[in-house]
Design a protein around this motif. Structure first.
Motif, PDB file in Angstrom:
ATOM      1  N   GLY A 175     -20.910 -19.513 125.073  1.00 42.25           N
ATOM      2  CA  GLY A 175     -21.302 -20.550 126.402  1.00 42.25           C
ATOM      3  C   GLY A 175     -20.906 -18.996 126.943  1.00 42.25           C
ATOM      4  N   ALA A 176     -20.766 -18.047 126.418  1.00 42.67           N
ATOM      5  CA  ALA A 176     -21.231 -16.325 127.257  1.00 42.67           C
ATOM      6  C   ALA A 176     -22.597 -16.079 127.384  1.00 42.67           C
ATOM      7  CB  ALA A 176     -20.412 -15.677 126.630  1.00 42.67           C
ATOM      8  N   VAL A 177     -23.459 -16.954 127.907  1.00 46.91           N
ATOM      9  CA  VAL A 177     -24.753 -16.726 128.712  1.00 46.91           C
ATOM     10  C   VAL A 177     -25.089 -15.333 129.661  1.00 46.91           C
ATOM     11  CG1 VAL A 177     -27.298 -17.652 129.504  1.00 46.91           C
ATOM     12  CG2 VAL A 177     -25.594 -19.139 128.378  1.00 46.91           C
ATOM     13  N   ARG A 178     -24.219 -15.462 130.621  1.00 52.79           N
ATOM     14  CA  ARG A 178     -24.232 -13.887 131.342  1.00 52.79           C
ATOM     15  C   ARG A 178     -23.108 -12.885 130.902  1.00 52.79           C
ATOM     16  NH1 ARG A 178     -24.468 -19.032 134.017  1.00 52.79           N
ATOM     17  NH2 ARG A 178     -26.962 -18.648 135.388  1.00 52.79           N
ATOM     18  N   ALA A 179     -21.876 -13.348 130.342  1.00 52.47           N
ATOM     19  CA  ALA A 179     -21.283 -12.034 129.933  1.00 52.47           C
ATOM     20  C   ALA A 179     -21.156 -10.970 129.175  1.00 52.47           C
ATOM     21  CB  ALA A 179     -19.943 -13.144 129.776  1.00 52.47           C
ATOM     22  N   MET A 180     -22.192 -12.161 127.976  1.00 57.51           N
ATOM     23  CA  MET A 180     -21.828 -11.838 126.505  1.00 57.51           C
ATOM     24  C   MET A 180     -22.959 -10.569 126.724  1.00 57.51           C
ATOM     25  SD  MET A 180     -21.923 -12.885 122.516  1.00 57.51           S
ATOM     26  CE  MET A 180     -20.791 -13.507 122.911  1.00 57.51           C
ATOM     27  N   PRO A 181     -24.475 -10.890 126.850  1.00 56.56           N
ATOM     28  CA  PRO A 181     -25.183  -9.986 127.234  1.00 56.56           C
ATOM     29  C   PRO A 181     -25.146  -8.364 128.173  1.00 56.56           C
ATOM     30  CG  PRO A 181     -26.393 -12.460 127.158  1.00 56.56           C
ATOM     31  CD  PRO A 181     -24.730 -12.235 127.495  1.00 56.56           C
ATOM     32  N   ALA A 182     -24.267  -8.769 129.361  1.00 52.18           N
ATOM     33  CA  ALA A 182     -24.163  -7.922 130.357  1.00 52.18           C
ATOM     34  C   ALA A 182     -23.374  -6.864 129.799  1.00 52.18           C
ATOM     35  CB  ALA A 182     -23.089  -8.945 131.443  1.00 52.18           C
ATOM     36  N   ALA A 183     -22.411  -7.083 128.564  1.00 50.81           N
ATOM     37  CA  ALA A 183     -21.832  -6.430 127.878  1.00 50.81           C
ATOM     38  C   ALA A 183     -22.284  -5.617 127.149  1.00 50.81           C
ATOM     39  CB  ALA A 183     -20.052  -7.877 127.635  1.00 50.81           C
ATOM     40  N   VAL A 203     -24.421  -0.669 125.720  1.00 43.16           N
ATOM     41  CA  VAL A 203     -25.568   0.767 125.680  1.00 43.16           C
ATOM     42  C   VAL A 203     -25.212   1.229 126.612  1.00 43.16           C
ATOM     43  CG1 VAL A 203     -28.109   0.623 125.641  1.00 43.16           C
ATOM     44  CG2 VAL A 203     -26.641  -0.950 123.858  1.00 43.16           C
ATOM     45  N   THR A 204     -25.828   1.536 127.758  1.00 36.00           N
ATOM     46  CA  THR A 204     -26.096   2.117 129.284  1.00 36.00           C
ATOM     47  C   THR A 204     -24.484   3.299 128.507  1.00 36.00           C
ATOM     48  OG1 THR A 204     -27.127   0.705 130.417  1.00 36.00           O
ATOM     49  CG2 THR A 204     -26.674   2.657 131.448  1.00 36.00           C
ATOM     50  N   VAL A 205     -23.922   3.259 128.417  1.00 38.17           N
ATOM     51  CA  VAL A 205     -22.786   4.001 128.331  1.00 38.17           C
ATOM     52  C   VAL A 205     -22.876   4.994 127.283  1.00 38.17           C
ATOM     53  CG1 VAL A 205     -20.434   4.704 128.202  1.00 38.17           C
ATOM     54  CG2 VAL A 205     -21.085   2.616 130.172  1.00 38.17           C
ATOM     55  N   GLY A 206     -23.451   4.281 125.752  1.00 39.19           N
ATOM     56  CA  GLY A 206     -23.973   5.186 124.483  1.00 39.19           C
ATOM     57  C   GLY A 206     -24.839   6.034 124.736  1.00 39.19           C
ATOM     58  N   VAL A 207     -25.409   5.821 125.404  1.00 43.57           N
ATOM     59  CA  VAL A 207     -27.035   6.056 126.403  1.00 43.57           C
ATOM     60  C   VAL A 207     -26.879   7.486 126.859  1.00 43.57           C
ATOM     61  CG1 VAL A 207     -28.934   7.218 127.108  1.00 43.57           C
ATOM     62  CG2 VAL A 207     -28.683   4.440 125.760  1.00 43.57           C
ATOM     63  N   GLY A 241     -25.600  17.094 121.402  1.00 46.18           N
ATOM     64  CA  GLY A 241     -24.673  17.550 119.947  1.00 46.18           C
ATOM     65  C   GLY A 241     -23.828  16.424 119.528  1.00 46.18           C
ATOM     66  N   LEU A 242     -23.037  15.185 119.658  1.00 47.92           N
ATOM     67  CA  LEU A 242     -22.127  14.005 118.882  1.00 47.92           C
ATOM     68  C   LEU A 242     -22.957  14.278 117.876  1.00 47.92           C
ATOM     69  CD1 LEU A 242     -19.512  13.012 119.319  1.00 47.92           C
ATOM     70  CD2 LEU A 242     -20.510  11.723 120.515  1.00 47.92           C
ATOM     71  N   PRO A 243     -22.335  13.609 116.072  1.00 44.11           N
ATOM     72  CA  PRO A 243     -23.070  13.242 115.359  1.00 44.11           C
ATOM     73  C   PRO A 243     -23.433  11.867 115.559  1.00 44.11           C
ATOM     74  CG  PRO A 243     -21.057  14.300 114.725  1.00 44.11           C
ATOM     75  CD  PRO A 243     -20.907  14.171 116.330  1.00 44.11           C
ATOM     76  N   VAL A 244     -24.295  11.851 114.959  1.00 46.51           N
ATOM     77  CA  VAL A 244     -25.523   9.806 115.093  1.00 46.51           C
ATOM     78  C   VAL A 244     -25.530   9.557 113.684  1.00 46.51           C
ATOM     79  CG1 VAL A 244     -27.197   8.708 115.536  1.00 46.51           C
ATOM     80  CG2 VAL A 244     -26.668  10.628 117.236  1.00 46.51           C
ATOM     81  N   ILE A 250     -19.382  -7.438 120.411  1.00 47.17           N
ATOM     82  CA  ILE A 250     -20.218  -6.849 120.774  1.00 47.17           C
ATOM     83  C   ILE A 250     -20.354  -5.257 122.389  1.00 47.17           C
ATOM     84  CG2 ILE A 250     -22.263  -8.059 122.842  1.00 47.17           C
ATOM     85  CD1 ILE A 250     -21.977  -9.103 119.569  1.00 47.17           C
ATOM     86  N   ALA A 251     -19.237  -5.371 122.638  1.00 46.17           N
ATOM     87  CA  ALA A 251     -19.124  -4.420 123.606  1.00 46.17           C
ATOM     88  C   ALA A 251     -19.341  -3.180 122.734  1.00 46.17           C
ATOM     89  CB  ALA A 251     -18.274  -4.818 124.688  1.00 46.17           C
ATOM     90  N   VAL A 252     -18.480  -3.066 121.654  1.00 45.64           N
ATOM     91  CA  VAL A 252     -18.172  -1.609 120.473  1.00 45.64           C
ATOM     92  C   VAL A 252     -19.371  -1.599 120.663  1.00 45.64           C
ATOM     93  CG1 VAL A 252     -16.726  -0.836 118.608  1.00 45.64           C
ATOM     94  CG2 VAL A 252     -15.657  -2.320 120.477  1.00 45.64           C
ATOM     95  N   ALA A 253     -19.982  -2.734 120.163  1.00 48.61           N
ATOM     96  CA  ALA A 253     -21.641  -2.455 119.258  1.00 48.61           C
ATOM     97  C   ALA A 253     -22.277  -2.031 120.104  1.00 48.61           C
ATOM     98  CB  ALA A 253     -21.642  -3.819 118.446  1.00 48.61           C
ATOM     99  N   GLY A 254     -22.195  -2.178 121.501  1.00 48.01           N
ATOM    100  CA  GLY A 254     -23.538  -1.660 122.300  1.00 48.01           C
ATOM    101  C   GLY A 254     -23.173   0.067 123.017  1.00 48.01           C
ATOM    102  N   LEU A 255     -22.211   1.030 122.234  1.00 51.40           N
ATOM    103  CA  LEU A 255     -21.602   2.262 122.472  1.00 51.40           C
ATOM    104  C   LEU A 255     -22.557   2.230 121.171  1.00 51.40           C
ATOM    105  CD1 LEU A 255     -17.814   2.316 122.857  1.00 51.40           C
ATOM    106  CD2 LEU A 255     -19.818   2.419 124.461  1.00 51.40           C
ATOM    107  N   ILE A 256     -22.349   1.456 119.559  1.00 47.84           N
ATOM    108  CA  ILE A 256     -23.482   2.544 118.855  1.00 47.84           C
ATOM    109  C   ILE A 256     -24.637   2.362 119.257  1.00 47.84           C
ATOM    110  CG2 ILE A 256     -23.382   2.189 116.038  1.00 47.84           C
ATOM    111  CD1 ILE A 256     -20.531   0.822 116.468  1.00 47.84           C
ATOM    112  N   HIS A 257     -25.437   1.337 119.358  1.00 53.27           N
ATOM    113  CA  HIS A 257     -26.485   0.550 119.863  1.00 53.27           C
ATOM    114  C   HIS A 257     -27.431   1.764 120.868  1.00 53.27           C
ATOM    115  CE1 HIS A 257     -28.268  -2.476 117.049  1.00 53.27           C
ATOM    116  NE2 HIS A 257     -26.568  -2.640 117.083  1.00 53.27           N
ATOM    117  N   GLY A 258     -25.927   2.199 121.908  1.00 54.90           N
ATOM    118  CA  GLY A 258     -26.675   3.647 122.579  1.00 54.90           C
ATOM    119  C   GLY A 258     -26.761   4.465 122.399  1.00 54.90           C
ATOM    120  N   GLN A 259     -25.984   5.246 120.900  1.00 57.01           N
ATOM    121  CA  GLN A 259     -25.409   6.385 121.303  1.00 57.01           C
ATOM    122  C   GLN A 259     -27.738   6.514 120.092  1.00 57.01           C
ATOM    123  OE1 GLN A 259     -23.831   6.839 117.274  1.00 57.01           O
ATOM    124  NE2 GLN A 259     -22.958   9.339 117.692  1.00 57.01           N
TER     125      GLN A 259
END
Length: 203
Positions: free
Chosen positions: A67-75, A80-84, A92-95, A126-135
């Protein structure tokens, strides 16, 4: 169409989008140099990597099921934006290339093992994963000027939001799918788990 057939039809389509010929981004490995190039790279990057494409599928289904149709994609889009941004500021941050596919594997396992996981916990994961995908996404833009960087981030946000929210709404609103969202989630989790394990092992 049955749950298993929906999953079977969706997963190969995403894998076709994830062609190894486009292993980095839309500019054939070159850093985008203009607004249009940055936008196209941002729009295309999540679709040409199997791990990113599968993860977007998982987010859409989880958003519908919880039921998190907006909250989950938004998170996800926000982190992801923060990770990028972090990777862009600290090139130089290791990937670790296996981290993004590992998130697909972990979330797929969670979809099977704990389908009733609370919405808030799923959003946090999902938010934590977003940081990883953003990197990982940032590798296509590190070194670019501010204009293509901004266009790249815009493209990323647009395509990820559109795909995840559209899929979540489709599952919720198509007659019969909403009531069977749990089954669709499990069927897709099985496919994602197997595919992610194989591709992670061979990457």
């Amino acid at each position: 169409m049955g749950m298993s057939r929906i999953a079977a039809a969706t997963l190969p389509a995403l894998c076709l989008l994830a062609s190894p010929a486009f292993a980095h981004h839309m500019e054939s490995g070159q850093t985008p140099t203009g607004a249009l190039a940055g936008l196209l790279s941002g729009l295309g990057h999540p679709l040409i990597g199997w791990d990113h494409a599968l993860f977007l599928l998982a987010i859409g289904l989880l958003a519908a099921a919880t039921g998190a149709v907006r909250a989950m994609p938004a998170a996800f889009v926000l982190t992801v934006t923060v990770g990028v941004a972090v990777q862009y500021a600290l090139p130089g941050l290791p990937v670790l290339p296996w981290l993004a596919p590992a998130t697909v594997l972990a979330v797929a396992a969670g979809m099977l093992a704990r389908p009733g996981t609370p919405q808030s916990l799923w959003i946090s994961v999902i938010a934590v994963a977003g940081l990883i995908h953003g990197q990982a996404y940032a590798q296509a833009i590190v070194g670019a000027e501010p204009t293509p960087l901004a266009a790249y981030l815009l493209g990323l946000a647009l395509v990820q939001t559109a795909l995840t929210v559209a899929l979540a709404l489709l599952v919720q609103r198509v007659p019969g799918l909403a009531a069977r969202a749990g089954g669709l989630l499990r069927a897709t989790g099985v496919g994602m788990l197997g595919l992610a394990a194989v591709l992670l092992a061979t990457s």
